[in-house]
Design an enzyme around this catalytic site. Structure first.
Site, PDB file in Angstrom:
ATOM      1  N   GLY A 244     -21.416 -17.143 -11.108  1.00 42.22           N
ATOM      2  CA  GLY A 244     -22.397 -16.217 -11.658  1.00 42.22           C
ATOM      3  C   GLY A 244     -23.529 -16.029 -10.664  1.00 42.22           C
TER       4      GLY A 244
ATOM      5  N   GLY B 242     -18.364 -18.322 -13.079  1.00 43.04           N
ATOM      6  CA  GLY B 242     -18.222 -17.022 -13.738  1.00 43.04           C
ATOM      7  C   GLY B 242     -16.977 -16.260 -13.327  1.00 43.04           C
TER       8      GLY B 242
ATOM      9  CD  GLU C  86     -19.094 -24.650 -13.567  1.00 41.36           C
ATOM     10  OE1 GLU C  86     -18.707 -23.479 -13.427  1.00 41.36           O
ATOM     11  OE2 GLU C  86     -18.309 -25.611 -13.496  1.00 41.36           O
TER      12      GLU C  86
ATOM     13  CG  ASP D 262     -20.682 -21.521 -18.181  1.00 42.93           C
ATOM     14  OD1 ASP D 262     -20.207 -21.731 -17.043  1.00 42.93           O
ATOM     15  OD2 ASP D 262     -21.511 -20.610 -18.406  1.00 42.93           O
TER      16      ASP D 262
END
Length: 347
Positions: A68, A115, A138, A146
């Site tokens: 992301g 992402g 992460e 996520d």
């Protein structure tokens, strides 16, 4: 075809294929809010369009998508405006891809992380070339795996998903195929030919059968057996203790433990719990759980500290709070998973 997204993402119709190309190569195709919204609109349109038989997602440059837009998230959060809406739309898109009714072919030729995983690995066909590298890193930046990591990682063979989530280590296409992360492996040079055939026939299964070139596992059997043994333990503390016991005789266990010890203790606890919980949850339930975690992460310390160390003051050592695994309490972690009331994610 204009679904939005400006010059960050391109949409084309090639015969029976709806083709999505990520076009931010200089930013390693990091996923932005505009890209998320545009891809969602395209999927809505193409799912209803009888002329579209297959959706193909690919990217320009040397990365599929390295995650992301972390710096933007950091700056917005630091300014007291954490971009919760971006994550809500991103998580809705991840869930949307998982229930997309047509073949969804992710062509991954290069790095895919964070992402980028969310817009590729929930599709029906996950196709990796010899240039592909996968990671969910992460926990190394004080965040958590996520974008549906809770749904994806528990399904991998031999506790491989728990290993990837807790270490953040990168793997190549052979390990991805062996573990079930990839559905197919092909030669990078065959991508244009595959795209042409998909556009002509719209039959993802038949075309991928023809282009499939098996990839050998990169990890040694000994290491995979060690992963299955250590990462199947019934708690995070038990995983660490198992690695500690083996570390004196086993270089792989020692190296793996050393990696884990550099990660955020809070993130490790959250990741262990979400991956464990995800094994019995639907994709939609996983996304709701992750949205609860996300809201607490954006209000916490370690995520901003992790980004500072990795990106702002490149290469500096993050000062995690708490700093040690045994300083993290069960109540602290429970708080990350608590319901959000009126702010729950609506899918």
């Amino acid at each position: 075809m204009d679904f939005g997204g400006g010059d960050e993402i391109r949409f084309e119709r090639l015969g029976k294929a709806g083709v999505v190309t990520l076009t931010r190569p200089k930013a390693l195709n990091a996923v932005t809010h505009d890209m998320v919204k545009a891809l969602g609109k395209a999927l809505d349109a193409w799912e209803e369009d009888a002329g579209v038989g297959v959706v193909v997602v690919k990217a320009e440059g040397r990365a599929f998508s390295a995650g992301g837009d972390i710096l933007h998230i950091y700056e917005a959060g630091r300014a007291g405006r954490p971009p919760v809406d971006f994550f809500a739309d991103e998580y809705r898109l991840n869930a949307r891809i998982a229930r997309f009714k047509k073949p969804y072919v992710a062509l991954i030729d290069g790095i895919v992380m964070g992402g980028g995983v969310g817009i590729s690995f929930h599709g029906s066909h996950r196709v990796l070339t010899e240039n592909a590298q996968f990671a969910m890193p992460e926990v190394g930046i004080g965040f958590f795996p996520d974008v549906g990591g809770s749904h994806l990682l528990p399904d991998l063979g031999g506790c491989f998903g728990m290993y990837l989530g807790l270490t953040g280590n990168r793997i190549r296409y052979g390990d991805a195929l062996w573990s079930g992360l990839a559905t197919h492996t092909i030669k990078a040079a065959d991508q244009p030919g595959l795209l042409d055939e998909l556009a002509t026939s719209g039959d993802a299964n038949a075309e991928l059968r023809d282009f499939f070139v098996p990839a050998k596992r990169e990890s040694e059997r000994h290491d995979l057996e060690a992963i299955a043994r250590h990462f199947s333990q019934p708690s995070l503390a038990d995983i660490v203790a198992s690695l500690e016991r083996a570390g004196a005789q086993d270089a792989f266990a020692a190296k793996t433990l050393a990696t884990i010890k550099t990660r955020s203790p809070t993130s490790l606890n959250v990741a262990w719990r979400q991956i464990s919980a995800g094994s019995t949850l639907s994709m939609d339930e996983c996304m709701k759980m992750e949205f609860r975690i996300l809201n607490r992460m954006l209000a916490g310390h370690d995520f901003y500290e992790g980004i500072r160390a990795a990106i702002i003051d490149k290469g500096s050592k993050p000062a995690w709070r708490p700093a040690e695994l045994d300083e993290v309490s069960a109540a602290d972690i429970d708080a990350y998973f608590a319901p959000l009331g009126a702010k729950e994610l609506v899918l």
